[in-house]
Design a protein around this motif. Structure first.
Motif, PDB file in Angstrom:
ATOM      1  N   LYS A 193       0.807  -1.224   0.000  1.00  0.00           N
ATOM      2  CA  LYS A 193       0.000   0.000   0.000  1.00  0.00           C
ATOM      3  C   LYS A 193       0.838   1.272   0.000  1.00  0.00           C
ATOM      4  N   ASN A 194       2.134   1.158   0.357  1.00  0.00           N
ATOM      5  CA  ASN A 194       2.991   2.328   0.412  1.00  0.00           C
ATOM      6  C   ASN A 194       3.504   2.753  -0.961  1.00  0.00           C
ATOM      7  N   VAL A 195       3.455   1.839  -1.942  1.00  0.00           N
ATOM      8  CA  VAL A 195       3.909   2.152  -3.292  1.00  0.00           C
ATOM      9  C   VAL A 195       2.775   2.868  -4.029  1.00  0.00           C
ATOM     10  N   LEU A 196       3.048   4.091  -4.481  1.00  0.00           N
ATOM     11  CA  LEU A 196       1.973   4.938  -5.003  1.00  0.00           C
ATOM     12  C   LEU A 196       1.916   5.011  -6.527  1.00  0.00           C
ATOM     13  N   ASN A 197       2.791   4.320  -7.198  1.00  0.00           N
ATOM     14  CA  ASN A 197       2.703   4.305  -8.663  1.00  0.00           C
ATOM     15  C   ASN A 197       3.259   2.996  -9.189  1.00  0.00           C
ATOM     16  N   ASN A 198       3.106   2.776 -10.487  1.00  0.00           N
ATOM     17  CA  ASN A 198       3.517   1.518 -11.090  1.00  0.00           C
ATOM     18  C   ASN A 198       4.721   1.705 -12.000  1.00  0.00           C
ATOM     19  N   LEU A 199       5.298   0.589 -12.397  1.00  0.00           N
ATOM     20  CA  LEU A 199       6.448   0.587 -13.293  1.00  0.00           C
ATOM     21  C   LEU A 199       6.134   1.413 -14.544  1.00  0.00           C
ATOM     22  N   GLY A 200       7.043   2.297 -14.923  1.00  0.00           N
ATOM     23  CA  GLY A 200       6.834   3.080 -16.128  1.00  0.00           C
ATOM     24  C   GLY A 200       6.822   4.581 -15.888  1.00  0.00           C
ATOM     25  N   SER A 201       6.647   5.009 -14.644  1.00  0.00           N
ATOM     26  CA  SER A 201       6.689   6.436 -14.335  1.00  0.00           C
ATOM     27  C   SER A 201       8.139   6.927 -14.384  1.00  0.00           C
ATOM     28  N   PHE A 202       8.313   8.250 -14.406  1.00  0.00           N
ATOM     29  CA  PHE A 202       9.663   8.809 -14.392  1.00  0.00           C
ATOM     30  C   PHE A 202      10.337   8.596 -13.043  1.00  0.00           C
ATOM     31  N   GLY A 203       9.550   8.632 -11.979  1.00  0.00           N
ATOM     32  CA  GLY A 203      10.074   8.409 -10.633  1.00  0.00           C
ATOM     33  C   GLY A 203       9.161   7.455  -9.885  1.00  0.00           C
ATOM     34  N   ALA A 204       9.701   6.845  -8.850  1.00  0.00           N
ATOM     35  CA  ALA A 204       8.925   5.900  -8.041  1.00  0.00           C
ATOM     36  C   ALA A 204       8.568   6.550  -6.711  1.00  0.00           C
ATOM     37  N   PHE A 205       7.342   6.341  -6.258  1.00  0.00           N
ATOM     38  CA  PHE A 205       6.837   6.981  -5.047  1.00  0.00           C
ATOM     39  C   PHE A 205       6.594   5.936  -3.956  1.00  0.00           C
ATOM     40  N   TYR A 206       7.080   6.248  -2.760  1.00  0.00           N
ATOM     41  CA  TYR A 206       6.889   5.346  -1.623  1.00  0.00           C
ATOM     42  C   TYR A 206       6.506   6.177  -0.405  1.00  0.00           C
ATOM     43  N   GLU A 207       5.340   5.905   0.145  1.00  0.00           N
ATOM     44  CA  GLU A 207       4.827   6.668   1.278  1.00  0.00           C
ATOM     45  C   GLU A 207       5.314   6.051   2.593  1.00  0.00           C
ATOM     46  N   ILE A 208       5.728   6.922   3.526  1.00  0.00           N
ATOM     47  CA  ILE A 208       6.195   6.463   4.835  1.00  0.00           C
ATOM     48  C   ILE A 208       5.191   6.887   5.896  1.00  0.00           C
ATOM     49  N   ALA A 209       4.781   5.939   6.712  1.00  0.00           N
ATOM     50  CA  ALA A 209       3.842   6.250   7.798  1.00  0.00           C
ATOM     51  C   ALA A 209       4.119   5.326   8.976  1.00  0.00           C
ATOM     52  N   GLY A 210       3.685   5.767  10.162  1.00  0.00           N
ATOM     53  CA  GLY A 210       3.763   4.900  11.331  1.00  0.00           C
ATOM     54  C   GLY A 210       5.061   4.969  12.115  1.00  0.00           C
ATOM     55  N   TYR A 211       5.926   5.950  11.796  1.00  0.00           N
ATOM     56  CA  TYR A 211       7.192   6.089  12.517  1.00  0.00           C
ATOM     57  C   TYR A 211       7.198   7.401  13.297  1.00  0.00           C
ATOM     58  N   LYS A 212       7.871   7.407  14.442  1.00  0.00           N
ATOM     59  CA  LYS A 212       7.957   8.607  15.281  1.00  0.00           C
ATOM     60  C   LYS A 212       9.085   9.515  14.813  1.00  0.00           C
ATOM     61  N   ASN A 213      10.260   8.941  14.645  1.00  0.00           N
ATOM     62  CA  ASN A 213      11.424   9.727  14.226  1.00  0.00           C
ATOM     63  C   ASN A 213      12.244   8.890  13.244  1.00  0.00           C
ATOM     64  N   PRO A 214      11.714   8.706  12.034  1.00  0.00           N
ATOM     65  CA  PRO A 214      12.339   7.766  11.099  1.00  0.00           C
ATOM     66  C   PRO A 214      13.644   8.282  10.495  1.00  0.00           C
ATOM     67  N   VAL A 215      14.572   7.349  10.305  1.00  0.00           N
ATOM     68  CA  VAL A 215      15.822   7.627   9.603  1.00  0.00           C
ATOM     69  C   VAL A 215      15.910   6.666   8.414  1.00  0.00           C
ATOM     70  N   LEU A 216      16.158   7.220   7.242  1.00  0.00           N
ATOM     71  CA  LEU A 216      16.334   6.386   6.058  1.00  0.00           C
ATOM     72  C   LEU A 216      17.783   5.916   5.979  1.00  0.00           C
ATOM     73  N   VAL A 217      17.952   4.648   5.674  1.00  0.00           N
ATOM     74  CA  VAL A 217      19.277   4.045   5.548  1.00  0.00           C
ATOM     75  C   VAL A 217      19.375   3.457   4.143  1.00  0.00           C
ATOM     76  N   SER A 218      20.412   3.829   3.393  1.00  0.00           N
ATOM     77  CA  SER A 218      20.504   3.385   2.006  1.00  0.00           C
ATOM     78  C   SER A 218      21.815   2.662   1.732  1.00  0.00           C
ATOM     79  N   GLY A 219      21.783   1.807   0.725  1.00  0.00           N
ATOM     80  CA  GLY A 219      22.982   1.089   0.316  1.00  0.00           C
ATOM     81  C   GLY A 219      22.921   0.759  -1.162  1.00  0.00           C
ATOM     82  N   THR A 220      24.079   0.783  -1.811  1.00  0.00           N
ATOM     83  CA  THR A 220      24.146   0.440  -3.228  1.00  0.00           C
ATOM     84  C   THR A 220      25.320  -0.488  -3.466  1.00  0.00           C
ATOM     85  N   ASP A 221      25.155  -1.417  -4.407  1.00  0.00           N
ATOM     86  CA  ASP A 221      26.218  -2.391  -4.655  1.00  0.00           C
ATOM     87  C   ASP A 221      25.927  -3.125  -5.960  1.00  0.00           C
ATOM     88  N   GLY A 222      26.876  -3.927  -6.379  1.00  0.00           N
ATOM     89  CA  GLY A 222      26.710  -4.794  -7.535  1.00  0.00           C
ATOM     90  C   GLY A 222      27.105  -6.206  -7.149  1.00  0.00           C
TER      91      GLY A 222
END
Length: 329
Positions: free
Chosen positions: A32-61
């Protein structure tokens, strides 16, 4: 005849075929957090239910493990590897993976191969309750030879700020517990390929490539199973640089991770590589995971609880006072 993009080596229709082959499976990773489908220019993800959220990211091959897969024409595990290398990193901070994006580059696109790689990502995302919300497929003749592919990914997770795990709570007396790897995972394959030159040779009753291509283990489920019960002081993903380089990344100053190497369960394929390649054991520990895919550091009083929660976990050392951050004994 006039020039076209296809005459320059880029077949847009093959790209459309790839999307058609994967779009239904990719949609199955959405919530339910994904707000659009494959094919848009950007992807949307809604965040809810957190008090003080921190995003953590990682990239690799997946490095030159891809070469083993391409030469063996076995593509189904590579997508799992790509996701796992990204997601396992952010899990080290107690984060829950939210969404993943991939990047696939090649010389000449084959929709069947590309779809098989992405389907591995889909499987891994499902196993981690993570949404595959976008990606890019780049056909680049002249940059890559026909038949060559490169794969990378990007994962974003979330954790409450007061629940971030960063190693700062590690203290002398904490126990170091290993969660086994599933094999080489996706590190050290340049050396693996230098020593093992025939991927089709028989090893323990099957072609060697089957052992080499076992996908990277996903650690979200066991780590969060632990975190639901107790707090961990530190988590280290054992990737490039092996145990020697990765465990010190979470060890505070004036403390040392003392590792009892006699307790480490080294996979037979790594022992074969060491023997056949005449590789020094210290070099092995500084290059490969040696059978230890993830390490958790836990207060001594909780060590037995971790061992009881995770069937294949086992203790390999403890935190002592010292300046070197890691010591192999």
């Amino acid at each position: 005849m006039s020039n076209t993009y296809k005459s320059a080596g880029v077949d847009k229709e093959e790209g459309y075929k790839t999307v058609d082959k994967i779009k239904t499976a990719v949609a199955e990773t959405h919530n339910k957090n994904v707000l659009n489908n494959l094919g848009s220019f950007g992807a949307f993800y809604e965040i809810a239910g957190y008090k003080n959220p921190v995003l953590v990211s990682g990239t690799d091959g997946v490095g030159t493990k891809l070469k083993v897969a391409l030469d063996s024409k076995k593509y189904d595990s590579i997508g799992v590897d790509c996701f796992a290398m990204c997601a396992n990193d952010i899990i080290c901070h107690g984060a829950k993976p939210l969404f993943f994006l991939d990047y696939l580059a090649c010389g000449k696109l084959d929709a069947d191969i590309a779809a098989e790689i992405v389907m591995g990502m889909v499987k891994a995302c499902k196993d981690n309750n993570c949404a595959l919300i976008g990606g890019e497929t780049a056909e680049m003749p002249g940059m890559y030879k026909p038949g060559d592919y490169d794969v990378a990914g990007f994962c974003v997770g979330i954790v409450e700020k007061d629940q971030i795990i960063d190693g700062s709570k590690i203290k002398a007396g904490c126990k170091i517990i290993a969660l086994p790897s599933s094999g080489f995972h996706s590190n050290g394959f340049s050396l693996v390929r230098k020593v093992f030159t025939d991927f089709n040779e028989e090893f323990e009753g099957k072609p060697l490539y089957e052992t080499l291509l076992v996908p990277t283990r996903l650690y979200y489920q066991p780590i969060h199973q632990i975190l639901e019960e107790i707090a961990l002081c530190g988590i280290a993903h054992i990737t490039g640089g092996g145990i020697i380089e990765n465990i010190p990344r979470i060890i505070p100053e004036n403390l040392c991770a003392t590792i009892d190497t006699s307790k480490i369960k080294i996979p037979s394929v790594m022992l074969e590589l060491e023997k056949r390649g005449n590789i020094d054991r210290l070099e092995m520990y500084g290059t490969f995971n040696m059978g230890v895919g993830m390490v958790v550091v836990v207060d001594e009083k909780h060590a037995d609880k971790v061992l009881n929660l995770i069937d294949d976990a086992y203790e390999i050392g403890e935190i002592t006072e010292g300046l070197e951050k890691i010591q192999l004994i």
